[in-house]
Design an enzyme around this catalytic site. Structure first.
Site, mmCIF file in Angstrom:
data_model
loop_
_atom_site.group_PDB
_atom_site.id
_atom_site.type_symbol
_atom_site.label_atom_id
_atom_site.label_comp_id
_atom_site.label_asym_id
_atom_site.label_seq_id
_atom_site.Cartn_x
_atom_site.Cartn_y
_atom_site.Cartn_z
ATOM 1 N N PRO A 99 27.242 37.856 27.695
ATOM 2 C CG PRO A 99 27.222 40.142 28.089
ATOM 3 C CD PRO A 99 27.433 38.840 28.781
ATOM 4 C CE LYS A 100 30.973 33.991 19.958
ATOM 5 N NZ LYS A 100 32.018 34.913 19.426
ATOM 6 C CD1 TRP A 101 32.425 39.460 26.496
ATOM 7 C CD2 TRP A 101 32.211 41.627 25.996
ATOM 8 N NE1 TRP A 101 31.788 40.067 27.547
ATOM 9 C CE2 TRP A 101 31.646 41.393 27.267
ATOM 10 C CE3 TRP A 101 32.190 42.918 25.464
ATOM 11 C CZ2 TRP A 101 31.061 42.406 28.021
ATOM 12 C CZ3 TRP A 101 31.614 43.924 26.209
ATOM 13 C CH2 TRP A 101 31.063 43.670 27.467
ATOM 14 C CG ASP B 37 30.112 37.865 17.339
ATOM 15 O OD1 ASP B 37 29.468 38.282 16.375
ATOM 16 O OD2 ASP B 37 30.960 36.962 17.254
ATOM 17 N N GLY B 38 26.744 38.224 20.223
ATOM 18 C CA GLY B 38 25.731 37.248 20.544
ATOM 19 C C GLY B 38 25.707 36.943 22.022
#
Length: 350
Positions: free
Chosen positions: A35-37, A186-187
């Site tokens: 996960p993009k934090w 975020d992505g």
């Protein structure tokens, strides 16, 4: 290599934007997805009670997050350097999400305010890489080895310290991209399993929900009403040169007035204290238009949303997303931009 030190900080490995989640076999050795934090990138230097938190630009964030420092000193007994993200969580259990605004407010000069916010909006740290353990640097080791050692070190820890989850399954990563947005993430990030840690190089791949860029505020124009900021002029670095890439506008009446105060500390002034002004570019649509602007010292970073580039500039006016107090202006370069794959127009036209 010897262990890394806070007094000689390591620059974090960076990511390049891509349009879709890449397939595992697109890179030799396979990919790991995470996960993009949506928080502050942080390099943690932990050595017993001596804990330092470095930002993406190697500025020290230690004093702003005393609650995280205390937990790291208590829970991590092995000297190490961790790469991860500082986040603030808000909401009721079952509907918690990341709160960027609360996180941004944590950067405050007053010690009393820092203490108050640490109690009211405590931060968490999510670890996703291990750069050094004991007296040995792991920068040259492949991600697969660094991750295995990270899981042994961080896996047993408890909140507010967390281990970021990973997968090597493409459908799972694609599902994360869709579902995790609801939690404020975020992505998705993809990393090569055989890759060493490459400081300050864009060797990771990121897929975001929106096309965004971190840019430097260069100046602002007064709104046509004469009240407040009408638009913020922004730029990006290429080497040592800072180039204008366009403007950010569409602010509400109240926000225009707020921006005057927010930008006041970085307004360039002459010896008498009066604001310095510059003259913007003119074209056939603005030949009779006032293009003057108030000049700003290139220190403030903001994140903007944009649709596409035309040459070295935004094709259309960008939209303000948020201030980025964790970013250094010199880190805002062109190579962060999502460059579309080249395509022949004849293949598009029927």
């Amino acid at each position: 290599m010897t262990a890394l030190r806070a007094d000689d900080p390591v620059a974090p490995m960076l990511a390049k934007a891509v349009a879709t989640v890449p397939a595992p076999d697109s890179v030799a050795g396979g990919l790991q997805y995470e996960p993009k934090w949506d928080g502050f990138r942080a390099i943690i230097y932990a050595a017993g009670t001596d804990v330092q938190i470095g930002s993406r630009g190697s500025k020290m964030l230690t004093r702003y997050f005393p609650e995280v420092v205390a937990q790291i000193a208590e829970q991590i007994t092995v000297p190490c350097v961790l790469d991860g993200e500082l986040i603030v969580r808000t909401g009721e259990r079952g509907s918690e999400r990341l709160d960027w605004e609360a996180l941004s407010q944590r950067i405050h000069p007053a010690a009393s305010r820092v203490k108050k916010l640490a109690e009211e909006t405590p931060a968490s740290f999510v670890a996703f890489d291990l750069l050094s353990e004991g007296s040995t640097s792991l920068l040259g080791e492949p991600l697969s080895e660094r991750r295995a050692r990270l899981e042994k070190l961080v896996g047993p820890l408890t909140a507010p310290l967390h281990l970021s989850q990973t997968t090597d399954d493409l459908p799972t990563a694609q599902r994360w991209l869709e579902e995790f947005e609801g939690a404020g993430l975020d992505g998705v990030v993809a990393k090569a399993l055989t890759s060493p840690y490459t400081p300050n190089k864009r060797t990771m791949l990121k897929v975001k929900h929106h096309r965004t860029a971190d840019v430097v505020a260069l100046g602002y124009r007064i709104h046509k009403s004469g009240q407040g900021v009408g638009s913020i002029l922004v730029g990006l670095y290429q080497g040592d040169e800072l180039y204008g890439v366009g403007g950010v506008s569409a602010f509400s009446d109240a926000r225009r007035l707020e921006l005057i105060d927010e930008l006041a500390p970085v307004v360039e002034r002459d010896e008498q204290g009066d604001p310095l002004t510059g003259e913007g570019e003119r074209n056939r649509f603005s030949s009779n238009k006032d293009t003057s602007f108030v000049r700003l010292r290139p220190e403030r970073v903001l994140e903007v949303q944009y649709d596409q580039m035309e040459g070295m500039r935004f094709r259309h006016t960008a939209q303000f997303a948020r201030w980025r107090p964790d970013r250094d202006a010199r880190s805002c370069t062109y190579d962060q931009l999502d460059v579309p794959v080249a395509w022949d127009l004849n293949d598009v036209l029927l």
